[in-house]
Design an enzyme around this catalytic site. Structure first.
Site, mmCIF file in Angstrom:
data_model
loop_
_atom_site.group_PDB
_atom_site.id
_atom_site.type_symbol
_atom_site.label_atom_id
_atom_site.label_comp_id
_atom_site.label_asym_id
_atom_site.label_seq_id
_atom_site.Cartn_x
_atom_site.Cartn_y
_atom_site.Cartn_z
ATOM 1 N N ILE A 23 0.840 -1.202 0.000
ATOM 2 C CA ILE A 23 0.000 0.000 0.000
ATOM 3 C C ILE A 23 0.878 1.256 0.000
ATOM 4 O O ILE A 23 0.592 2.218 -0.717
ATOM 5 C CB ILE A 23 -0.945 -0.027 1.227
ATOM 6 C CG1 ILE A 23 -2.012 -1.127 1.033
ATOM 7 C CG2 ILE A 23 -1.605 1.333 1.446
ATOM 8 C CD1 ILE A 23 -2.871 -1.402 2.264
ATOM 9 N N ASP A 63 13.458 3.030 10.750
ATOM 10 C CA ASP A 63 12.643 2.131 11.574
ATOM 11 C C ASP A 63 11.725 3.043 12.395
ATOM 12 O O ASP A 63 12.206 3.776 13.264
ATOM 13 C CB ASP A 63 13.532 1.284 12.487
ATOM 14 C CG ASP A 63 12.725 0.310 13.328
ATOM 15 O OD1 ASP A 63 11.480 0.474 13.433
ATOM 16 O OD2 ASP A 63 13.331 -0.613 13.893
ATOM 17 N N VAL A 64 10.422 2.993 12.117
ATOM 18 C CA VAL A 64 9.501 3.929 12.779
ATOM 19 C C VAL A 64 9.389 3.689 14.280
ATOM 20 O O VAL A 64 8.854 4.528 15.002
ATOM 21 C CB VAL A 64 8.086 3.914 12.139
ATOM 22 C CG1 VAL A 64 8.120 4.416 10.711
ATOM 23 C CG2 VAL A 64 7.430 2.541 12.251
ATOM 24 N N TYR A 152 -3.188 -6.493 16.688
ATOM 25 C CA TYR A 152 -3.323 -5.642 15.497
ATOM 26 C C TYR A 152 -4.553 -4.753 15.617
ATOM 27 O O TYR A 152 -4.492 -3.543 15.377
ATOM 28 C CB TYR A 152 -3.420 -6.543 14.259
ATOM 29 C CG TYR A 152 -3.470 -5.814 12.934
ATOM 30 C CD1 TYR A 152 -2.303 -5.457 12.270
ATOM 31 C CD2 TYR A 152 -4.693 -5.506 12.331
ATOM 32 C CE1 TYR A 152 -2.346 -4.805 11.041
ATOM 33 C CE2 TYR A 152 -4.747 -4.849 11.113
ATOM 34 C CZ TYR A 152 -3.569 -4.508 10.470
ATOM 35 O OH TYR A 152 -3.617 -3.858 9.249
ATOM 36 N N LYS A 156 -4.685 -0.617 15.872
ATOM 37 C CA LYS A 156 -5.372 0.215 14.874
ATOM 38 C C LYS A 156 -6.484 1.057 15.524
ATOM 39 O O LYS A 156 -6.715 2.196 15.107
ATOM 40 C CB LYS A 156 -5.928 -0.661 13.740
ATOM 41 C CG LYS A 156 -4.844 -1.342 12.907
ATOM 42 C CD LYS A 156 -3.936 -0.348 12.194
ATOM 43 C CE LYS A 156 -2.972 -1.024 11.228
ATOM 44 N NZ LYS A 156 -2.101 -0.069 10.515
HETATM 45 N N1 LIG Z 1 -2.976 -5.302 3.310
HETATM 46 C C1 LIG Z 1 -4.119 -5.155 3.988
HETATM 47 O O1 LIG Z 1 -5.085 -5.917 3.809
HETATM 48 C C2 LIG Z 1 -4.269 -4.025 4.964
HETATM 49 C C3 LIG Z 1 -5.547 -3.795 5.483
HETATM 50 C C4 LIG Z 1 -5.708 -2.756 6.398
HETATM 51 C C5 LIG Z 1 -4.647 -1.982 6.766
HETATM 52 N N2 LIG Z 1 -3.404 -2.234 6.248
HETATM 53 C C6 LIG Z 1 -2.305 -1.381 6.697
HETATM 54 O O2 LIG Z 1 -1.665 -0.790 5.581
HETATM 55 C C7 LIG Z 1 -0.296 -0.520 5.919
HETATM 56 C C8 LIG Z 1 0.607 -1.103 4.831
HETATM 57 O O3 LIG Z 1 0.414 -2.506 4.791
HETATM 58 P P1 LIG Z 1 0.753 -3.399 3.510
HETATM 59 O O4 LIG Z 1 -0.370 -4.336 3.338
HETATM 60 O O5 LIG Z 1 1.189 -2.557 2.393
HETATM 61 O O6 LIG Z 1 1.999 -4.231 4.110
HETATM 62 P P2 LIG Z 1 3.359 -4.736 3.413
HETATM 63 O O7 LIG Z 1 3.899 -5.764 4.320
HETATM 64 O O8 LIG Z 1 3.114 -5.059 1.976
HETATM 65 O O9 LIG Z 1 4.296 -3.412 3.456
HETATM 66 C C9 LIG Z 1 4.659 -2.836 4.678
HETATM 67 C C10 LIG Z 1 5.877 -1.958 4.484
HETATM 68 O O10 LIG Z 1 6.208 -1.385 5.765
HETATM 69 C C11 LIG Z 1 7.585 -1.550 5.999
HETATM 70 N N3 LIG Z 1 7.843 -1.606 7.449
HETATM 71 C C12 LIG Z 1 7.484 -2.584 8.322
HETATM 72 N N4 LIG Z 1 7.920 -2.294 9.554
HETATM 73 C C13 LIG Z 1 8.552 -1.097 9.474
HETATM 74 C C14 LIG Z 1 9.216 -0.272 10.412
HETATM 75 N N5 LIG Z 1 9.346 -0.634 11.710
HETATM 76 N N6 LIG Z 1 9.740 0.897 9.992
HETATM 77 C C15 LIG Z 1 9.644 1.264 8.690
HETATM 78 N N7 LIG Z 1 9.047 0.522 7.756
HETATM 79 C C16 LIG Z 1 8.510 -0.656 8.137
HETATM 80 C C17 LIG Z 1 7.951 -2.845 5.281
HETATM 81 O O11 LIG Z 1 9.362 -2.936 5.015
HETATM 82 C C18 LIG Z 1 7.113 -2.737 4.019
HETATM 83 O O12 LIG Z 1 7.775 -2.000 2.995
HETATM 84 C C19 LIG Z 1 -0.065 -1.123 7.303
HETATM 85 O O13 LIG Z 1 -0.184 -0.119 8.292
HETATM 86 C C20 LIG Z 1 -1.206 -2.127 7.431
HETATM 87 O O14 LIG Z 1 -1.547 -2.392 8.772
HETATM 88 C C21 LIG Z 1 -3.195 -3.247 5.360
#
Ligand SMILES: NC(=O)c1ccc[n+]([C@@H]2O[C@H](COP(=O)([O-])OP(=O)(O)OC[C@H]3O[C@@H](n4cnc5c(N)ncnc54)[C@H](O)[C@@H]3O)[C@@H](O)[C@H]2O)c1
Length: 247
Positions: A23, A63-64, A152, A156
């Site tokens: 995302i 790293d956040v 989780y 959120k």
């Molecule tokens: N995919 C879904 O269905 C979904 C649904 C609801 C919410 N979200 C939220 O959307 C956001 C993105 O998720 P996604 O599905 O793209 O996940 P993903 O795993 O595809 O990508 C996550 C990215 O965050 C980075 N990351 C992880 N920990 C980190 C840290 N400590 N510091 C910096 N970067 C870090 C990873 O390296 C990766 O590039 C997240 O907050 C997730 O909770 C995702």
């Protein structure tokens, strides 16, 4: 027909945490298409550097969960738009989850957003201008089924309240703070669930639109909230979930 300028982010600088993949990568791409200079901040240097180069932007390792690293990055870049997107998932029942797993999810998904707001907020307040978009989840409002993921969901829910609280605090400083709450979206984060028919079939059955979202569908909502078209929108959590939370 030309899109009114307020629907773009032309000339703005946008920081996307977790912007290397999924995302976050779609958000970086859509914001770049809409005119922003992109800064990707992620743990994944290889993927993040490649995408940043494609978008003619910059990559920073971040790293956040590390507040000092967030402050150090805020010394180097002064974004007009901050997207707090970095997140992880852990599935485990409340009675059995390791405290370390619980803590890690809270550290990245909630404290990571807090660290990002604290590092970049003061600059925006000083400039009396800024838009923050946090990537929450529909799980901040409803407990999904059948996979157990209390950590989780709790993180959120915390993000939603952090967004509302900070939006109120910064509303008179020209800084808007909003959240996008995605439903199930096709990224690496959902790979394990999508490979498990017992979960995946329930996900689709419970989603009125009967499909996953795409990262771009989430990113398009972020563009709106980041743009001046949303100039009177703050403290809101916008569900982008195919109707899941409407049921
Ligand atoms: N995919 C879904 O269905 C979904 C649904 C609801 C919410 N979200 C939220 O959307 C956001 C993105 O998720 P996604 O599905 O793209 O996940 P993903 O795993 O595809 O990508 C996550 C990215 O965050 C980075 N990351 C992880 N920990 C980190 C840290 N400590 N510091 C910096 N970067 C870090 C990873 O390296 C990766 O590039 C997240 O907050 C997730 O909770 C995702």
């Amino acid at each position: 027909m030309t899109l009114p300028a307020r629907f773009t982010v032309q000339g703005k600088t946008a920081l996307v945490t977790g912007g290397a993949k999924g995302i976050g990568a779609a958000i970086a791409t859509v914001l770049a298409e809409a005119g922003a200079q992109i800064v990707i901040a992620d743990l994944d240097a290889a993927t993040g550097t490649r995408l940043a180069a494609d978008l003619k932007g910059a990559f920073h390792m971040l790293d956040v969960t590390d507040p000092a690293a967030c402050y150090a990055l805020a010394e180097q870049v002064s974004p007009d738009i901050v997207v707090a997107n970095a997140g992880i998932v852990h599935n485990g029942p409340t009675a059995e989850i390791d405290l370390s797993d619980w803590q890690r999810v809270l550290d990245v998904n909630l404290t990571g957003v807090f660290n990002t707001l604290r590092a970049f907020g003061p600059g925006m307040i000083a400039r009396q201008s800024g838009a923050v978009v946090c990537i929450s989840s529909m799980c901040g409002e409803i407990a999904v089924w059948p996979q157990p993921q209390a950590a989780y969901n709790a993180a959120k829910a915390g993000v939603n309240m952090l967004v509302k609280s900070t939006a109120v605090e910064w509303a008179r400083n020209g800084v808007r703070v909003n959240a996008v709450a995605p439903g199930y979206t096709a990224t690496e984060l959902t790979l394990a669930g999508r490979a498990n028919p017992a979960w995946f079939d329930t996900w689709i059955e419970r989603t009125p639109m009967a499909r996953l979202g795409t990262p771009q569908e989430i990113a398009d909502a972020v563009l709106f909230l980041a743009s001046d078209a949303a100039s009177f929108v703050t403290g809101t959590v916008l569900n982008i979930d195919g109707g899941y939370t409407a049921v």
